[in-house]
Design a protein around this motif. Structure first.
Motif, PDB file in Angstrom:
ATOM      1  N   ASN A  45       0.827  -1.216   0.000  1.00 29.06           N
ATOM      2  CA  ASN A  45       0.000   0.000   0.000  1.00 29.06           C
ATOM      3  C   ASN A  45       0.856   1.258   0.000  1.00 29.06           C
ATOM      4  N   GLY A  46       1.949   1.217  -0.756  1.00 26.70           N
ATOM      5  CA  GLY A  46       2.830   2.379  -0.859  1.00 26.70           C
ATOM      6  C   GLY A  46       3.693   2.619   0.366  1.00 26.70           C
ATOM      7  N   ARG A  47       3.630   1.741   1.329  1.00 28.06           N
ATOM      8  CA  ARG A  47       4.393   1.901   2.567  1.00 28.06           C
ATOM      9  C   ARG A  47       5.783   1.293   2.418  1.00 28.06           C
ATOM     10  N   GLN A  48       6.796   2.116   2.634  1.00 25.91           N
ATOM     11  CA  GLN A  48       8.191   1.664   2.616  1.00 25.91           C
ATOM     12  C   GLN A  48       8.589   1.319   4.052  1.00 25.91           C
ATOM     13  N   PHE A  49       9.125   0.141   4.265  1.00 29.37           N
ATOM     14  CA  PHE A  49       9.522  -0.268   5.609  1.00 29.37           C
ATOM     15  C   PHE A  49      10.851   0.384   5.981  1.00 29.37           C
ATOM     16  N   SER A  50      10.938   0.815   7.226  1.00 24.65           N
ATOM     17  CA  SER A  50      12.143   1.511   7.681  1.00 24.65           C
ATOM     18  C   SER A  50      13.229   0.551   8.167  1.00 24.65           C
ATOM     19  N   SER A  51      12.845  -0.679   8.447  1.00 22.11           N
ATOM     20  CA  SER A  51      13.824  -1.652   8.951  1.00 22.11           C
ATOM     21  C   SER A  51      13.305  -3.062   8.671  1.00 22.11           C
ATOM     22  N   PRO A  52      14.194  -4.042   8.704  1.00 23.62           N
ATOM     23  CA  PRO A  52      13.733  -5.432   8.555  1.00 23.62           C
ATOM     24  C   PRO A  52      12.708  -5.802   9.625  1.00 23.62           C
ATOM     25  N   GLU A  53      12.909  -5.322  10.828  1.00 26.42           N
ATOM     26  CA  GLU A  53      11.981  -5.638  11.922  1.00 26.42           C
ATOM     27  C   GLU A  53      10.586  -5.092  11.626  1.00 26.42           C
ATOM     28  N   ASP A  54      10.550  -3.866  11.081  1.00 25.62           N
ATOM     29  CA  ASP A  54       9.284  -3.240  10.696  1.00 25.62           C
ATOM     30  C   ASP A  54       8.587  -4.091   9.634  1.00 25.62           C
ATOM     31  N   CYS A  55       9.342  -4.541   8.669  1.00 21.73           N
ATOM     32  CA  CYS A  55       8.806  -5.379   7.598  1.00 21.73           C
ATOM     33  C   CYS A  55       8.315  -6.714   8.154  1.00 21.73           C
ATOM     34  N   LEU A  56       9.136  -7.363   8.955  1.00 24.67           N
ATOM     35  CA  LEU A  56       8.833  -8.701   9.468  1.00 24.67           C
ATOM     36  C   LEU A  56       7.665  -8.716  10.443  1.00 24.67           C
ATOM     37  N   SER A  57       7.260  -7.560  10.947  1.00 25.73           N
ATOM     38  CA  SER A  57       6.116  -7.509  11.857  1.00 25.73           C
ATOM     39  C   SER A  57       4.845  -7.028  11.149  1.00 25.73           C
ATOM     40  N   SER A  58       4.955  -6.704   9.886  1.00 31.79           N
ATOM     41  CA  SER A  58       3.810  -6.229   9.116  1.00 31.79           C
ATOM     42  C   SER A  58       2.858  -7.383   8.796  1.00 31.79           C
ATOM     43  N   PRO A  59       1.562  -7.216   9.030  1.00 37.09           N
ATOM     44  CA  PRO A  59       0.607  -8.278   8.687  1.00 37.09           C
ATOM     45  C   PRO A  59       0.664  -8.660   7.208  1.00 37.09           C
ATOM     46  N   GLU A  60       0.886  -7.683   6.332  1.00 36.85           N
ATOM     47  CA  GLU A  60       0.965  -7.975   4.904  1.00 36.85           C
ATOM     48  C   GLU A  60       2.189  -8.832   4.583  1.00 36.85           C
ATOM     49  N   PHE A  61       3.301  -8.539   5.237  1.00 36.23           N
ATOM     50  CA  PHE A  61       4.503  -9.328   4.972  1.00 36.23           C
ATOM     51  C   PHE A  61       4.385 -10.723   5.580  1.00 36.23           C
ATOM     52  N   LEU A  62       3.754 -10.823   6.735  1.00 38.56           N
ATOM     53  CA  LEU A  62       3.545 -12.140   7.339  1.00 38.56           C
ATOM     54  C   LEU A  62       2.686 -13.007   6.419  1.00 38.56           C
ATOM     55  N   ASP A  63       1.721 -12.388   5.755  1.00 40.22           N
ATOM     56  CA  ASP A  63       0.924 -13.119   4.769  1.00 40.22           C
ATOM     57  C   ASP A  63       1.792 -13.562   3.592  1.00 40.22           C
ATOM     58  N   HIS A  64       2.717 -12.689   3.173  1.00 39.94           N
ATOM     59  CA  HIS A  64       3.656 -13.040   2.102  1.00 39.94           C
ATOM     60  C   HIS A  64       4.501 -14.251   2.504  1.00 39.94           C
ATOM     61  N   ILE A  65       4.958 -14.284   3.740  1.00 41.57           N
ATOM     62  CA  ILE A  65       5.755 -15.416   4.233  1.00 41.57           C
ATOM     63  C   ILE A  65       4.936 -16.706   4.144  1.00 41.57           C
ATOM     64  N   ARG A  66       3.702 -16.656   4.621  1.00 39.13           N
ATOM     65  CA  ARG A  66       2.846 -17.850   4.577  1.00 39.13           C
ATOM     66  C   ARG A  66       2.664 -18.345   3.140  1.00 39.13           C
ATOM     67  N   LYS A  67       2.396 -17.417   2.229  1.00 40.66           N
ATOM     68  CA  LYS A  67       2.177 -17.793   0.827  1.00 40.66           C
ATOM     69  C   LYS A  67       3.452 -18.346   0.191  1.00 40.66           C
ATOM     70  N   THR A  68       4.591 -17.762   0.520  1.00 43.91           N
ATOM     71  CA  THR A  68       5.859 -18.226  -0.037  1.00 43.91           C
ATOM     72  C   THR A  68       6.147 -19.660   0.390  1.00 43.91           C
ATOM     73  N   LEU A  69       6.002 -19.931   1.678  1.00 43.63           N
ATOM     74  CA  LEU A  69       6.272 -21.281   2.145  1.00 43.63           C
ATOM     75  C   LEU A  69       5.228 -22.274   1.642  1.00 43.63           C
ATOM     76  N   ALA A  70       3.981 -21.836   1.506  1.00 44.95           N
ATOM     77  CA  ALA A  70       2.947 -22.724   0.959  1.00 44.95           C
ATOM     78  C   ALA A  70       3.258 -23.073  -0.498  1.00 44.95           C
ATOM     79  N   ALA A  71       3.791 -22.120  -1.251  1.00 48.00           N
ATOM     80  CA  ALA A  71       4.147 -22.388  -2.649  1.00 48.00           C
ATOM     81  C   ALA A  71       5.317 -23.358  -2.757  1.00 48.00           C
ATOM     82  N   CYS A  72       6.211 -23.327  -1.787  1.00 45.77           N
ATOM     83  CA  CYS A  72       7.368 -24.231  -1.786  1.00 45.77           C
ATOM     84  C   CYS A  72       6.982 -25.654  -1.392  1.00 45.77           C
ATOM     85  N   HIS A  73       5.929 -25.795  -0.621  1.00 50.36           N
ATOM     86  CA  HIS A  73       5.558 -27.084  -0.032  1.00 50.36           C
ATOM     87  C   HIS A  73       5.457 -28.222  -1.052  1.00 50.36           C
ATOM     88  N   PRO A  74       4.666 -28.090  -2.124  1.00 51.03           N
ATOM     89  CA  PRO A  74       4.573 -29.234  -3.049  1.00 51.03           C
ATOM     90  C   PRO A  74       5.886 -29.534  -3.772  1.00 51.03           C
TER      91      PRO A  74
END
Length: 92
Positions: A45-74
């Motif tokens: 949503n146009g939001r630039q993260f100021s730090s890795p911690e900021d990114c890693l705590s973002s609900p949108e990024f956490l959703d990205h993590i879930r989707k990435t690992l789900a895509a790797c699963h099969p």
């Protein structure tokens, strides 16, 4: 890839896939530590993260993590498919 290596990968993935968010967060934290220049690639949503911690705590990024690992699963569970996807195809 030899049969024992394939089985070790499957066994390791079974452990990782029990807690995908936890392990995915570790994976991306390590990625940002190794390559800080990758952080600006992740914006929501146009939001630039100021730090890795900021990114890693973002609900949108956490959703990205879930989707990435789900895509790797099969792929991980079907090592022959993973191997085939990593082999360069002639003419590419």
């Amino acid at each position: 890839m030899e049969r024992p290596e394939s089985e070790l990968i499957r066994q390791s993935w079974r452990v990782v896939s029990r807690s995908p968010l936890e392990h995915g967060t570790v994976l991306f934290a390590r990625l940002f530590a190794l390559e800080p220049s990758l952080l600006p690639l992740f914006q929501y949503n146009g939001r630039q993260f100021s730090s890795p911690e900021d990114c890693l705590s973002s609900p949108e990024f956490l959703d990205h993590i879930r989707k990435t690992l789900a895509a790797c699963h099969p792929l991980i569970l079907d090592i022959s498919a993973l191997k085939a996807s990593l082999v360069e195809k002639p003419g590419c």
